[in-house]
Design a protein around this motif. Structure first.
Motif, mmCIF file in Angstrom:
data_model
loop_
_atom_site.group_PDB
_atom_site.id
_atom_site.type_symbol
_atom_site.label_atom_id
_atom_site.label_comp_id
_atom_site.label_asym_id
_atom_site.label_seq_id
_atom_site.Cartn_x
_atom_site.Cartn_y
_atom_site.Cartn_z
ATOM 1 N N TRP A 42 84.747 5.304 -17.214
ATOM 2 C CA TRP A 42 84.611 4.643 -18.515
ATOM 3 C C TRP A 42 83.388 3.725 -18.514
ATOM 4 N N CYS A 73 82.064 -4.870 -18.142
ATOM 5 C CA CYS A 73 82.432 -4.531 -16.764
ATOM 6 C C CYS A 73 81.257 -3.870 -16.038
ATOM 7 N N ALA A 97 81.771 -1.958 -13.073
ATOM 8 C CA ALA A 97 82.210 -0.911 -12.129
ATOM 9 C C ALA A 97 81.383 0.351 -12.355
ATOM 10 N N TRP A 98 81.110 0.668 -13.620
ATOM 11 C CA TRP A 98 80.386 1.914 -13.911
ATOM 12 C C TRP A 98 78.884 1.779 -13.665
ATOM 13 N N ASP A 118 89.366 0.727 -9.027
ATOM 14 C CA ASP A 118 89.158 0.089 -10.326
ATOM 15 C C ASP A 118 90.194 0.548 -11.340
ATOM 16 N N VAL A 119 90.448 1.870 -11.360
ATOM 17 C CA VAL A 119 91.498 2.418 -12.230
ATOM 18 C C VAL A 119 92.314 3.369 -11.353
ATOM 19 N N ARG A 130 94.531 1.599 -16.243
ATOM 20 C CA ARG A 130 94.332 1.507 -17.689
ATOM 21 C C ARG A 130 95.614 1.930 -18.400
HETATM 22 S S1 SF4 Z 1 86.941 -0.436 -14.374
HETATM 23 FE FE1 SF4 Z 1 88.254 -0.800 -16.151
HETATM 24 S S2 SF4 Z 1 87.153 -2.355 -17.319
HETATM 25 FE FE2 SF4 Z 1 85.651 -1.425 -15.898
HETATM 26 S S3 SF4 Z 1 84.666 0.266 -17.043
HETATM 27 FE FE3 SF4 Z 1 86.404 1.096 -15.920
HETATM 28 S S4 SF4 Z 1 88.099 1.048 -17.409
HETATM 29 FE FE4 SF4 Z 1 86.534 -0.360 -18.166
#
Ligand code: SF4
Ligand code: B12
Length: 492
Positions: A196, A201, A203-204, A236-237, A266
Motif C-alpha cells: 500500500w 507512512c 514502509a513503502w 508492517d501488515v 490492516r
Molecule cells: S504499513 Fe500500513 S500504514 Fe504503512 S503503507 Fe502499509 S498499510 Fe499503509
C-alpha cells in the motif's frame, strides 16, 4: 574485525507500553558474523551510556555501527559518534536504519566527520561489504553508501529473507523486552515491506513498494530458537497473503510450538482473511493492532488508507468476535479543537479496544513530508516522535497537549492501573512470580510519561541539531529519487 553494533536509548513509547529487541541489528549482526567478524551488540534501551563506554574500552571495536530507525534518536547518536571518534585509536563509525536512510546527507553534516558513512536501506547485504571496504577512498561507490564525498547507487534488496536469521544470542538482558502483558516478549519477522502507499507512512518508500516473504520452514526454525513464551510479529501488515499465513501456522503446528503472539495488520486484510486469523487465535494469537487512523471517510482518504470507515468498524467486530485483545491507533491532527477532541474521546470511551493517539507528523521518508503545505513549527529531531505537535496547532500549544493527554488518558483509565489488574491480574502475577515485572511496573506510569507540562516544556529545550526543511515542491509530485530508498522494480 571487532565490530560493535549499537541500538540507541528508548523512545517515549518504550517508557510505558513496550520495549522490543533490536531485531534489525540482530539481522545485520548475523550477516557480519557470517562474514567472519567478531561482533558484539549493545542495546541502550536496556543498558546505559556508561555501559557503552565500558564496551568501547574493553572490546576496543575497530568498527561501531549505530541503528537509527527513529528521528528522535538522531541527536543522541550524533553525540555518541563524536565522542567515540574523539578517543585515541577511534574506530570506523557507520549508521543504518530507516531514519538514517532518509536523511543521510544532513546526518553526516551534523556529525562533522565523526560518522564515516551512512548505509541506506537493508543492512544484511551491504554491511559486510562496507567493513571490507574500510580505508578504501571509493567507499561511497558501494550501493546504498553515503559519505561526505558522495553517494553510491541505490541499495540492493536482500534476495532471500531466509538468510541471516537474527543473531539473538548477541542481545543481552532479554528479559527486559515486553509488550503489555506479553512479558517477556521476543520479536520475529515473516515478511518485509508493504504494497500500500499511505501518505503518512514510510514502509513503502523504504522498501520501494516491494513485499517479500520468508519461507514457512525458516519461520518455524526461527520461532523454535526463541526461548521467550511471547512473540511480537514485526511485519508492517501481517498475513496479507492467506496461503503464507496458513503455511507458517502449519509449520508451527508440526513443530508443536506453543507461544502467544502480537501482530499488526490492516482492517481489510482481517476482513478478507478471517479464517486465517481464527486459526492463529487457536495457535496463540493474543494481541492485534489495527491501524484505524481516522473516524471519518474524508480523513481516511486524505491519509490514502484505501479503506472505508465501515470496513474499519466491521474489522473491529471481527476482531472482537475472535476474542482478541485489540489496540487501535487514531491520528490526532494539530487542527483539532476542544469539540473534536471531546467527540473522539467519547467514541474511545464507548469501544472496548485499547485506543492509542498519535499526532499527525510529516515524517521524513513519507510523502507527507514532501507535500504538507503547513509550515513546521519546530525542526528539533527530538520532537518528531508522533507525540509532539510540529505543525501549527489551532488551540494554543499547551491547551492542545492538555486535550491530547486527556484523550490519551481514556486508555489509562480503561486499560492500565487497577482496571488492568482486574483483567490481566492473573497473567501479571504469574509473570511476576517468574521475575518478570515489566508489565506490572508500567501500569501506574501513565502520568509520568504522558504529561502536558512535560510535552510543552520539550518545545522550550535548546535545539542543538536542526532538521533540514523539505525542498518546496510548489504543487509538483515528488520524484522517485525523493521518495524511495530502495528503488521500485521497473514495471514490464
Ligand atoms: S504499513 Fe500500513 S500504514 Fe504503512 S503503507 Fe502499509 S498499510 Fe499503509
Ligand atoms: C517495533 C517497531 C517500533 C517499536 C520500537 C522498537 C525498537 N526497539 O526499536 C515502537 C512501537 C516503539 C515503534 C515506534 C514508532 N515507530 Co516503529 N516500527 C517498528 C517495526 C514494526 C518493527 C521494527 C523491526 O524490528 N523491523 C525488522 C528489522 C529486520 O528491520 P529494521 O529494524 O528496519 O532493520 C533493517 C534496516 O533498517 C537496516 N538497519 C537497521 N539498523 C541498522 C544499523 C546498521 C549499522 C546498518 C548497516 C543497517 C541497519 O538493516 C536491517 C535489516 O535489513 C517497524 C516496521 C517494520 N516492519 O520494520 C516500524 C517502523 C520502523 N516504525 C516507524 C514509525 C513511523 C514509528 C513511529 C514514529 C510512529 C509509530 N508507528 O508509532 C514511532 C516512533 C516513536 C518515537 N518516539 O519516535 C516506521 C519508520 C519510521 C521512519 N524512520 O521512517 C516503521 C518502518 C513503520 C512504518 N510502517 O512506517 N516502532
Amino acid at each position: 574485525m571487532r565490530v560493535l553494533l549499537v541500538h540507541p536509548s528508548p523512545l517515549m513509547y518504550s517508557e510505558l507500553y513496550l520495549r522490543l529487541e533490536p531485531l534489525g541489528l540482530e539481522r545485520v549482526a548475523a550477516a557480519i558474523v557470517a562474514a567472519g567478524h567478531d561482533v558484539r551488540l549493545i542495546d541502550l534501551q536496556v543498558f546505559t551510556h556508561a555501559d557503552y563506554w565500558h564496551e568501547v574500552e574493553t572490546f576496543a571495536p575497530q568498527a561501531v555501527g549505530f541503528s537509527v530507525n527513529y528521528l528522535a534518536n538522531v541527536p543522541e547518536v550524533v553525540d555518541l559518534a563524536k565522542e567515540t571518534k574523539a578517543r585515541p585509536g577511534a574506530p570506523f563509525v557507520f549508521v543504518g536504519g530507516h531514519s538514517a536512510s532518509f536523511i543521510a546527507p544532513e546526518f553526516l553534516d551534523h556529525a562533522d566527520g565523526a560518522i564515516d558513512c551512512i548505509v541506506r536501506g537493508e543492512g544484511e547485504v551491504i554491511a559486510p561489504l562496507v567493513l571490507e571496504a574500510i580505508g578504501d577512498p571509493k567507499l561511497e561507490s558501494l550501493p546504498g553508501v553515503v559519505t561526505r564525498h558522495g553517494a553510491g547507487p541505490s541499495p540492493t534488496l536482500l534476495k532471500d529473507l531466509d538468510l541471516h536469521l537474527p543473531a539473538r544470542h548477541l542481545s543481552r538482558r532479554r528479559h527486559k523486552y515486553f509488550i503489555g502483558v506479553l512479558d517477556p516478549c521476543a520479536s520475529i519477522e515473516f515478511t518485509r515491506g508493504c504494497p500500500w502507499d499511505c501518505s503518512f507512512c514510510s514502509a513503502w518508500t523504504f522498501y520501494g513498494r516491494s513485499y517479500r516473504k520468508g519461507s514457512a520452514e525458516a519461520a518455524g526454525e526461527d520461532l523454535a530458537r526463541i526461548r521467550e513464551p511471547n512473540v511480537f510479529i514485526v511485519d508492517d501488515v501481517a498475513f496479507i497473503q492467506a496461503e503464507h499465513g496458513f503455511a507458517i501456522a502449519q509449520e508451527i503446528d508440526r513443530r508443536r510450538i506453543r507461544k502467544q503472539y502480537y501482530l499488526e495488520t490492516r482492517c481489510d486484510v482481517l476482513i478478507k482473511n478471517q479464517e486465517l486469523f481464527a486459526y492463529w487465535k487457536k495457535l496463540g494469537l493474543f494481541y492485534m493492532f489495527l491501524g484505524i487512523e481516522a473516524l471519518d471517510d474524508e480523513a481516511l482518504r486524505m491519509h490514502r488508507k484505501r479503506v472505508t470507515l465501515n470496513e474499519n468498524l466491521r474489522a473491529l467486530e471481527i476482531a472482537r468476535s475472535l476474542g482478541l485483545t485489540v489496540a487501535i491507533n487514531i491520528i490526532a491532527d494539530p487542527s483539532w479543537d476542544e469539540a473534536r477532541f471531546a467527540q473522539v474521546r467519547d467514541w474511545a470511551l464507548t469501544v472496548p479496544e485499547v485506543v492509542h493517539f498519535t499526532v499527525a507528523t510529516p515524517y521524513p521518508g513519507t510523502e507527507l513530508w514532501l507535500t504538507e503545505s503547513r509550515q513546521l513549527t519546530s525542526r528539533d529531531y527530538r520532537l518528531f516522535d508522533v507525540q509532539h505537535a510540529v505543525l501549527p496547532t489551532k488551540l494554543p500549544l499547551k491547551r492542545f497537549y492538555e486535550e491530547l493527554v486527556r484523550t490519551q488518558a481514556v486508555l489509562n483509565r480503561k486499560h492500565l492501573g487497577w482496571g488492568a489488574v482486574r483483567k490481566y491480574g492473573g497473567a501479571a502475577i504469574h509473570a511476576a512470580a517468574r521475575g518478570q515485572t515489566n508489565y506490572l511496573r508500567m501500569l501506574w506510569k501513565f502520568s509520568t510519561v504522558y504529561n502536558p507540562e512535560r510535552q510543552y516544556a520539550d518545545h522550550q529545550q535548546p535545539v542543538r541539531y536542526e532538521m533540514r526543511p523539505p525542498r518546496p515542491l510548489a504543487g509538483a509530485k515528488p520524484s522517485k529519487q525523493e521518495l524511495y530508498v530502495h528503488m521500485p522494480a521497473p514495471v514490464h
